[in-house]
Design an enzyme around this catalytic site. Structure first.
Site, mmCIF file in Angstrom:
data_model
loop_
_atom_site.group_PDB
_atom_site.id
_atom_site.type_symbol
_atom_site.label_atom_id
_atom_site.label_comp_id
_atom_site.label_asym_id
_atom_site.label_seq_id
_atom_site.Cartn_x
_atom_site.Cartn_y
_atom_site.Cartn_z
ATOM 1 N N ASP A 115 -13.720 55.104 56.051
ATOM 2 C CA ASP A 115 -13.833 53.583 55.990
ATOM 3 C C ASP A 115 -12.456 53.202 56.111
ATOM 4 O O ASP A 115 -11.432 53.669 55.757
ATOM 5 C CB ASP A 115 -14.207 53.331 54.710
ATOM 6 C CG ASP A 115 -14.324 51.702 54.443
ATOM 7 O OD1 ASP A 115 -15.627 51.208 54.917
ATOM 8 O OD2 ASP A 115 -13.630 51.171 53.814
ATOM 9 N N GLU B 177 -10.172 49.457 55.927
ATOM 10 C CA GLU B 177 -10.037 48.213 55.626
ATOM 11 C C GLU B 177 -8.728 47.497 56.522
ATOM 12 O O GLU B 177 -7.934 48.043 56.963
ATOM 13 C CB GLU B 177 -9.368 47.810 54.325
ATOM 14 C CG GLU B 177 -10.304 48.399 53.259
ATOM 15 C CD GLU B 177 -11.654 47.986 53.190
ATOM 16 O OE1 GLU B 177 -12.068 46.797 53.505
ATOM 17 O OE2 GLU B 177 -12.696 48.489 53.036
ATOM 18 N N HIS C 213 -15.168 47.678 49.037
ATOM 19 C CA HIS C 213 -14.038 47.137 49.822
ATOM 20 C C HIS C 213 -12.671 47.656 49.748
ATOM 21 O O HIS C 213 -11.903 47.146 50.301
ATOM 22 C CB HIS C 213 -14.169 45.620 49.853
ATOM 23 C CG HIS C 213 -15.487 44.895 50.484
ATOM 24 N ND1 HIS C 213 -16.051 45.127 51.707
ATOM 25 C CD2 HIS C 213 -16.169 44.127 49.943
ATOM 26 C CE1 HIS C 213 -17.074 44.215 51.855
ATOM 27 N NE2 HIS C 213 -17.366 43.831 50.861
ATOM 28 N N ASP D 225 -15.321 53.081 49.237
ATOM 29 C CA ASP D 225 -16.541 53.024 50.455
ATOM 30 C C ASP D 225 -16.672 54.116 51.123
ATOM 31 O O ASP D 225 -18.043 54.585 51.450
ATOM 32 C CB ASP D 225 -16.152 51.967 51.304
ATOM 33 C CG ASP D 225 -16.103 50.667 50.871
ATOM 34 O OD1 ASP D 225 -16.558 50.400 49.454
ATOM 35 O OD2 ASP D 225 -15.806 49.649 51.347
#
Length: 717
Positions: free
Chosen positions: A549, A551, A687, A692
């Site tokens: 994941d 961001e 998030h 995540d």
């Protein structure tokens, strides 16, 4: 990037450059006709020269004179009159009818037909249908009147120009735009400072030009075109060299296959008999055998076995003879594929089975290299660099493959140098030649291999880990017949305990092509270990999945940057490792993103940039399958970051969002948050990258559990 501005008369300078080069390099080939053209061209006014070159550079031979709008030409009509007076421009003739119609818009054709009284012309017809209607129904003189034919002019007597362009570029249907692209920096040239003539023999040059033009003409489909091509082949000039014969053979085979499909087997047979190429001889023996002439077919097959044109022809001939006259029921390719062992890999590798087999082999302790043709072409190019690229073997700045490889003269032309280097291969001292070329020529463009695909580690292992006499025999075959030997090599090179072997990967539905079969047999004969690995797809419990994941500062991978990466490695449903890092995006994080993720500018200010953590991330990925929730988002950002480093990122990928829709249908939402709630998966800091990734790993295990159960049920049934 702003492009340089070309001089006003750039195209005229390019044409003059071409004429000068050809006059010097091909003095023994050019005839009086070509010299007369050059002299005539020099005597023309500049306006006439410019207009002639402009017409040469445009598509086709028929032009609307109203469209001659060139600011540098002072008096277009006077220039056109001058060209007409010396025979390079003329009015339309009946043989130009189809070419004229093709230049006109469909709306004008339709309006002209109706104005001439042909009211049955339909607006629903396609343009080719309208053109056919004109040719069949509307007389040429009528079309000229109603289509404003007097406004058109024909470029004429271009044979001496076309031939000189062919000598320079080595192919027909080219113009001078390559020069402009070169000057603009949009087309790379080979950087060579010395060139040799493409042809040394005038008869060869004329034959190659003849058959090259013929090859271009048959790009236009249709029985009439192919019938004219067949006549041209059967009555065409003789071919004094192998290069010219090969060109004629390719065209004869293509036209012959057209008439085979059309049902005219007699004409196809005559076309195949007009060439000694391997393809023509193969088609000929198939036609003869199908016609029941088995004695003649066997005689030709035995001739192909005893005196093959190439190794590929020998492979075909021996296989065909065994099946048709030796009692074998299946072809060698089929038999070899059926005998191969099957490797089960995860079906996430369906788009790239070679990567799945590579991962499987690495788990068995092999070092694996994606070899295929690149390994062999780079070895060949580096071993013989001096002979190929330092002896003026290129024919112009736009050529990339040395002439001696195209015409098959390399082995004869450089026999002593080749034998010395092959002896170095046999003795185990060839690496010095490779390293010398790498040190002196690294990055220099060439037509054999790309430098960023060169693996010195793989080359060193190859030069020490196989039977060296066998390796020298493969290199010798490449020298002798490069055109046949430039492809078909196995996909993977494997190294273990100092020994090197090769693997040809075949997935479901794949076949072994003839050149691949030939290469497999050649390697086997050379005592170089090679095998076929058939691929089957399944759930592989030993396969690593890396759930990722990221961001980011926004949603556009091409613009926005990564602020955090989290990754979880799963093997056989268990977490076996985790990786995490904040990343300095080298730009400000928008307030709305800070509010969503909780990642502030202060948190990433002292974090490493992506380039600093890239190697660590790749080490963690290893042979893992890239998994993410809405995988294209995360994969796209990681890939873009590697592109900024001028590195390639490529992994098989799995999407837990799409996968959960397939394995657990009917849910209201497939967002990560909702799925975590439905299946009681911990998502403590939504998030944030690692949190995540852990949640998505839980979803992956649900998907894989269903996949595994389905496979077990299928086997039980």
């Amino acid at each position: 990037m702003s492009l340089p501005k070309l001089p006003t008369y750039y195209y005229l300078d390019h044409f003059t450059e071409m004429l000068g080069f050809v006059a010097k390099a091909y003095a023994s080939i050019l005839t009086e006709e070509h010299h007369r053209f050059s002299q005539c061209f020099r005597r023309m006014s500049r306006d006439a020269q410019c207009l002639l070159v402009r017409m040469i550079n445009r598509r086709g031979m028929v032009f609307n004179r109203d469209q001659f709008r060139y600011a540098e030409i002072g008096d277009t009509q006077a220039a056109l009159n001058e060209l007409a007076a010396i025979g390079h421009a003329r009015s339309l003739l009946v043989q130009d009818y189809a070419a004229l119609l093709s230049r006109l818009p469909k709306a004008q054709l339709l309006a002209s037909a109706r104005s001439a009284g042909y009211s049955d012309a339909r607006s629903s017809w396609s343009k080719p249908t309208l053109i056919a209607f004109f040719v069949e129904r509307v007389p040429f003189d009528v079309a000229i009147e109603y289509c404003d034919g007097e406004r058109f002019v024909v470029l004429a007597n271009t044979a001496p120009i076309d031939f000189q362009l062919y000598l320079y570029f080595g192919k027909t249907e080219v113009d001078l735009k390559n020069f402009a692209l070169r000057d603009l920096g949009l087309l790379r040239t080979n950087g060579a400072t010395g060139f040799s003539a493409r042809f040394e023999d005038a008869e060869e040059a004329r034959a190659c030009f003849y058959y090259s033009q013929l090859a271009d003409r048959i790009e236009e489909k249709g029985l009439d075109v192919y019938q004219q091509a067949a006549d041209a082949i059967l009555t065409g000039p003789s071919c004094p060299t192998d290069y010219a014969s090969e060109l004629r053979g390719r065209i004869a085979c293509r036209v012959g296959q057209y008439f085979e499909k059309f049902g005219d087997l007699d004409l196809a047979r005559r076309l195949y008999q007009a060439s000694d190429s391997a393809d023509c001889r193969e088609r000929l023996v198939r036609i003869i055998y199908a016609a029941g002439e088995k004695t003649e077919a066997e005689a030709l097959i035995r001739q192909m076995i005893d005196d093959p044109v190439s190794d590929d022809e020998f492979t075909f001939a021996t296989d065909f003879h065994a099946r048709k006259f030796g009692g074998r029921r299946t072809g060698a390719c089929t038999e070899m594929l059926r005998a191969a062992a099957t490797i089960l890999i995860d079906d996430a590798h369906r788009g790239n089975p070679e990567a799945g087999v590579a991962a499987y082999k690495r788990r068995q302790g092999f070092r694996v290299f994606f070899a295929e043709n690149t390994l062999w072409l780079s070895l060949f190019g580096l071993m013989f660099w001096d002979e190929l690229f330092e002896t003026d073997q290129l024919n112009s700045g736009f050529d990339w493959v040395p002439r001696c490889l195209k015409d098959g003269s390399f082995a004869h032309r450089f026999a002593p140098q080749i034998e010395a280097k092959l002896q170095a291969v046999r003795s185990g001292s060839a690496l010095s030649f490779v390293l010398k070329s790498v040190a002196a020529r690294w990055g220099r463009p060439n037509g054999l291999f790309a430098w960023d695909h060169v693996s010195l580690e793989a080359l060193q292992l190859l030069l020490t880990g196989v039977d060296l006499a066998g390796l020298a025999s493969i290199m010798e075959a490449m020298c002798r017949d490069f055109r046949s030997m430039r492809d078909g090599f196995p996909d993977l090179m494997l190294a273990k305990d100092g020994k090197v072997s090769f693997s040809e990967v075949k997935a479901e539905g794949d076949v072994i092509r003839r050149n691949q079969l030939t290469r497999l047999r050649q390697l086997g004969k050379a005592q170089i270990a090679v095998e076929i690995d058939r691929v089957g797809y399944s759930f592989d419990p030993d396969q690593d999945y890396v759930v990722v994941d990221v961001e980011t500062t926004g949603g556009m991978a091409s613009y926005d940057r990564i602020t955090e990466i989290g990754a979880v490695k799963i093997r056989n449903h268990q977490v076996v490792g985790e990786w995490h890092s904040l990343v300095n995006p080298q730009r400000s994080i928008p307030a709305r993103i800070v509010q969503l993720t909780g990642i502030t500018n202060a948190m990433v200010r002292d974090a490493p940039v992506f380039g600093t953590v890239a190697d660590s991330f790749m080490e963690f990925m290893a042979d893992g399958i890239f998994v993410a929730h809405n995988v294209n988002f995360d994969y796209g950002f990681i890939s873009s970051e590697f592109e900024r480093l001028e590195r390639r990122f490529r992994c098989p990928k799995v999407c837990t969002c799409a996968g959960m829709r397939k394995t657990h249908p009917g849910l209201e939402s497939y967002g990560l948050g909702n799925l975590s709630r439905v299946f009681d998966i911990d998502l403590e800091s939504h998030h944030r990258a690692l949190s995540d990734a852990r949640a998505a790993a839980g979803l992956l295990n649900l998907m894989n559990a269903k996949r595994q159960k389905s496979l077990l049920d299928d086997r039980a049934a």
